[in-house]
Design a protein around this motif. Structure first.
Motif, PDB file in Angstrom:
ATOM      1  N   MET A   1      -0.856   6.142 -16.287  1.00 58.05           N
ATOM      2  CA  MET A   1      -0.384   5.857 -14.927  1.00 58.05           C
ATOM      3  C   MET A   1      -0.156   4.402 -14.627  1.00 58.05           C
ATOM      4  SD  MET A   1      -1.556   7.031 -11.508  1.00 58.05           S
ATOM      5  CE  MET A   1      -2.446   5.877 -10.636  1.00 58.05           C
ATOM      6  N   VAL A   2       0.948   3.983 -14.242  1.00 56.03           N
ATOM      7  CA  VAL A   2       1.274   2.412 -13.763  1.00 56.03           C
ATOM      8  C   VAL A   2       0.900   2.384 -12.563  1.00 56.03           C
ATOM      9  CG1 VAL A   2       3.005   0.508 -13.871  1.00 56.03           C
ATOM     10  CG2 VAL A   2       2.886   2.107 -15.696  1.00 56.03           C
ATOM     11  N   VAL A   3       0.165   1.363 -12.200  1.00 53.83           N
ATOM     12  CA  VAL A   3      -0.053   0.650 -10.750  1.00 53.83           C
ATOM     13  C   VAL A   3       1.129  -0.082 -10.300  1.00 53.83           C
ATOM     14  CG1 VAL A   3      -1.797  -0.078  -9.390  1.00 53.83           C
ATOM     15  CG2 VAL A   3      -2.536   1.169 -11.380  1.00 53.83           C
ATOM     16  N   GLN A   4       1.807   0.288  -9.314  1.00 53.78           N
ATOM     17  CA  GLN A   4       2.823  -0.467  -8.516  1.00 53.78           C
ATOM     18  C   GLN A   4       2.308  -1.487  -7.969  1.00 53.78           C
ATOM     19  OE1 GLN A   4       6.070   0.476  -9.320  1.00 53.78           O
ATOM     20  NE2 GLN A   4       5.256   2.053 -10.502  1.00 53.78           N
ATOM     21  N   ARG A   5       2.747  -2.595  -7.964  1.00 46.85           N
ATOM     22  CA  ARG A   5       2.320  -3.847  -7.131  1.00 46.85           C
ATOM     23  C   ARG A   5       2.873  -4.108  -5.894  1.00 46.85           C
ATOM     24  NH1 ARG A   5       1.727  -8.622 -11.507  1.00 46.85           N
ATOM     25  NH2 ARG A   5       0.518  -7.541 -12.951  1.00 46.85           N
ATOM     26  N   LEU A   6       2.313  -4.457  -5.045  1.00 42.81           N
ATOM     27  CA  LEU A   6       2.798  -4.567  -3.590  1.00 42.81           C
ATOM     28  C   LEU A   6       3.610  -6.138  -3.566  1.00 42.81           C
ATOM     29  CD1 LEU A   6      -0.182  -3.970  -1.360  1.00 42.81           C
ATOM     30  CD2 LEU A   6       1.500  -2.325  -1.831  1.00 42.81           C
ATOM     31  N   LYS A   7       4.662  -5.956  -2.963  1.00 44.83           N
ATOM     32  CA  LYS A   7       5.603  -7.449  -2.943  1.00 44.83           C
ATOM     33  C   LYS A   7       5.937  -7.778  -1.600  1.00 44.83           C
ATOM     34  CE  LYS A   7       7.230  -6.141  -7.666  1.00 44.83           C
ATOM     35  NZ  LYS A   7       7.654  -5.126  -8.356  1.00 44.83           N
ATOM     36  N   SER A   8       6.219  -6.960  -0.783  1.00 42.91           N
ATOM     37  CA  SER A   8       6.760  -7.294   0.439  1.00 42.91           C
ATOM     38  C   SER A   8       5.649  -7.596   1.530  1.00 42.91           C
ATOM     39  CB  SER A   8       7.830  -6.383   1.151  1.00 42.91           C
ATOM     40  OG  SER A   8       7.029  -5.295   1.533  1.00 42.91           O
ATOM     41  N   ARG A   9       6.213  -8.322   2.578  1.00 38.37           N
ATOM     42  CA  ARG A   9       5.275  -8.657   3.623  1.00 38.37           C
ATOM     43  C   ARG A   9       4.583  -7.365   4.388  1.00 38.37           C
ATOM     44  NH1 ARG A   9       4.095 -13.615   6.580  1.00 38.37           N
ATOM     45  NH2 ARG A   9       3.389 -13.156   8.648  1.00 38.37           N
ATOM     46  N   GLN A  10       5.668  -6.510   4.764  1.00 37.51           N
ATOM     47  CA  GLN A  10       5.508  -5.393   5.256  1.00 37.51           C
ATOM     48  C   GLN A  10       4.404  -4.367   4.534  1.00 37.51           C
ATOM     49  OE1 GLN A  10       8.670  -6.321   4.829  1.00 37.51           O
ATOM     50  NE2 GLN A  10       9.444  -7.058   6.594  1.00 37.51           N
ATOM     51  N   GLN A  11       4.686  -4.415   3.363  1.00 32.32           N
ATOM     52  CA  GLN A  11       3.606  -3.334   2.586  1.00 32.32           C
ATOM     53  C   GLN A  11       2.479  -4.045   2.602  1.00 32.32           C
ATOM     54  OE1 GLN A  11       5.441  -3.878  -1.410  1.00 32.32           O
ATOM     55  NE2 GLN A  11       6.180  -1.940  -1.345  1.00 32.32           N
ATOM     56  N   PHE A  12       2.165  -5.439   2.523  1.00 25.01           N
ATOM     57  CA  PHE A  12       0.790  -5.885   2.831  1.00 25.01           C
ATOM     58  C   PHE A  12       0.262  -5.883   4.332  1.00 25.01           C
ATOM     59  CE2 PHE A  12       1.602  -8.224  -1.261  1.00 25.01           C
ATOM     60  CZ  PHE A  12       0.214  -8.672  -1.704  1.00 25.01           C
ATOM     61  N   GLN A  13       1.146  -5.963   5.072  1.00 23.50           N
ATOM     62  CA  GLN A  13       0.814  -5.687   6.433  1.00 23.50           C
ATOM     63  C   GLN A  13       0.306  -4.250   6.722  1.00 23.50           C
ATOM     64  OE1 GLN A  13       3.977  -7.173   8.553  1.00 23.50           O
ATOM     65  NE2 GLN A  13       2.991  -9.210   9.067  1.00 23.50           N
ATOM     66  N   ALA A  14       0.965  -3.144   6.121  1.00 22.78           N
ATOM     67  CA  ALA A  14       0.541  -1.945   6.296  1.00 22.78           C
ATOM     68  C   ALA A  14      -0.959  -1.413   5.652  1.00 22.78           C
ATOM     69  CB  ALA A  14       1.569  -0.936   5.676  1.00 22.78           C
ATOM     70  N   VAL A  15      -1.262  -2.205   4.579  1.00 29.38           N
ATOM     71  CA  VAL A  15      -2.416  -1.934   3.813  1.00 29.38           C
ATOM     72  C   VAL A  15      -3.659  -2.605   4.698  1.00 29.38           C
ATOM     73  CG1 VAL A  15      -3.479  -2.073   1.787  1.00 29.38           C
ATOM     74  CG2 VAL A  15      -1.176  -1.486   1.713  1.00 29.38           C
ATOM     75  N   MET A  16      -3.186  -4.044   4.944  1.00 32.50           N
ATOM     76  CA  MET A  16      -4.393  -4.616   5.687  1.00 32.50           C
ATOM     77  C   MET A  16      -4.654  -3.963   6.963  1.00 32.50           C
ATOM     78  SD  MET A  16      -5.238  -6.875   3.585  1.00 32.50           S
ATOM     79  CE  MET A  16      -6.460  -8.007   4.712  1.00 32.50           C
ATOM     80  N   ALA A  17      -3.837  -3.260   7.644  1.00 36.73           N
ATOM     81  CA  ALA A  17      -4.143  -2.509   8.614  1.00 36.73           C
ATOM     82  C   ALA A  17      -4.884  -1.234   8.560  1.00 36.73           C
ATOM     83  CB  ALA A  17      -2.867  -1.923   9.386  1.00 36.73           C
ATOM     84  N   GLY A  18      -5.030  -1.068   7.378  1.00 39.28           N
ATOM     85  CA  GLY A  18      -5.955   0.170   6.959  1.00 39.28           C
ATOM     86  C   GLY A  18      -7.440  -0.260   6.893  1.00 39.28           C
ATOM     87  N   ALA A  19      -8.106   0.548   6.608  1.00 38.53           N
ATOM     88  CA  ALA A  19      -9.829   0.853   6.354  1.00 38.53           C
ATOM     89  C   ALA A  19     -10.211  -0.361   5.306  1.00 38.53           C
ATOM     90  CB  ALA A  19     -10.323   1.789   6.333  1.00 38.53           C
ATOM     91  N   VAL A  20     -11.375  -1.054   5.332  1.00 35.54           N
ATOM     92  CA  VAL A  20     -12.000  -1.653   4.425  1.00 35.54           C
ATOM     93  C   VAL A  20     -12.893  -0.414   3.581  1.00 35.54           C
ATOM     94  CG1 VAL A  20     -13.669  -3.533   3.464  1.00 35.54           C
ATOM     95  CG2 VAL A  20     -11.898  -3.962   5.432  1.00 35.54           C
ATOM     96  N   VAL A  21     -12.699  -0.050   2.503  1.00 36.36           N
ATOM     97  CA  VAL A  21     -13.355   0.899   2.064  1.00 36.36           C
ATOM     98  C   VAL A  21     -14.347   0.327   0.957  1.00 36.36           C
ATOM     99  CG1 VAL A  21     -11.407   2.595   2.078  1.00 36.36           C
ATOM    100  CG2 VAL A  21     -11.549   1.199   0.179  1.00 36.36           C
ATOM    101  N   ALA A  22     -14.378  -0.799   0.452  1.00 39.09           N
ATOM    102  CA  ALA A  22     -15.510  -1.133  -0.159  1.00 39.09           C
ATOM    103  C   ALA A  22     -15.624  -2.779  -0.355  1.00 39.09           C
ATOM    104  CB  ALA A  22     -15.375  -1.034  -1.691  1.00 39.09           C
ATOM    105  N   LYS A  23     -16.731  -3.385  -0.265  1.00 47.12           N
ATOM    106  CA  LYS A  23     -17.078  -4.557  -0.269  1.00 47.12           C
ATOM    107  C   LYS A  23     -17.947  -5.132  -1.155  1.00 47.12           C
ATOM    108  CE  LYS A  23     -16.581  -5.667   4.728  1.00 47.12           C
ATOM    109  NZ  LYS A  23     -17.131  -6.315   6.095  1.00 47.12           N
ATOM    110  N   THR A  24     -17.859  -6.282  -1.529  1.00 46.75           N
ATOM    111  CA  THR A  24     -19.129  -6.989  -2.677  1.00 46.75           C
ATOM    112  C   THR A  24     -19.171  -8.381  -1.776  1.00 46.75           C
ATOM    113  OG1 THR A  24     -17.198  -7.956  -4.065  1.00 46.75           O
ATOM    114  CG2 THR A  24     -18.164  -5.593  -4.627  1.00 46.75           C
TER     115      THR A  24
END
Length: 165
Positions: A1-24
């Protein structure tokens, strides 16, 4: 399976609005389900944020935490390589790996030293491991719930089948 890359500002904003699921200590992993990202679209004729089903990945490396471009590029390559190795196990969602603190320049003097790459890779494996440990558990629980037969206290009655004479 190929992982697609986020490219647009809207994509990044949508994901950053989501939850933080893990931290190190140095990284945070943000996640948004693809169906949740599509639900926020305004017009039905607009293009979807994530046109292909599967895993999507973005990398956010602020200059604040990695001053040298060489260091940012080395960390970025490690992130993409770590996710490529784990791609078949990644749940279908959009992910952003965000650098949240600096790797000590006193400990890692060279911008692209092998010890820095090893430290980054180890921490990324821990980060992805936390998500991947939860994913099979959720899938297994969901599968067992959907496959398990319904238990009923009422007696079962066989329907009569007419016989051809």
């Amino acid at each position: 399976m190929v992982v697609q890359r986020l490219k647009s500002r809207q994509q990044f904003q949508a994901v950053m609005a989501g939850a933080v699921v893990a931290k190190t200590p140095h990284f945070a992993l943000h996640r948004v389900a693809l169906d949740a990202a599509h639900a926020g679209m305004d017009a039905p004729e607009s293009r979807p944020l994530f046109p292909v089903a599967g895993a999507w990945l973005g990398v956010l490396l602020p200059k604040r935490w990695a001053r040298r471009a060489v260091t940012r590029n080395a960390i970025r390559r490690q992130i993409y390589e770590a996710t490529r190795a784990q791609a078949p196990l990644l749940p279908q969602a959009a992910w952003v790996v965000r650098l949240r603190s600096e790797f000590s320049r006193k400990q890692f003097v060279s911008a692209t030293s092998e010890p820095l790459k090893r430290a980054v890779r180890t921490e990324l494996d821990q980060l992805l491991g936390r998500v991947l440990l939860r994913a099979p558990l959720v899938k297994a629980v969901g599968a067992s719930l959907s496959v398990a037969p319904a238990v009923s206290s009422a007696p079962t009655v066989k329907p009569e089948v007419p016989h051809a004479v």
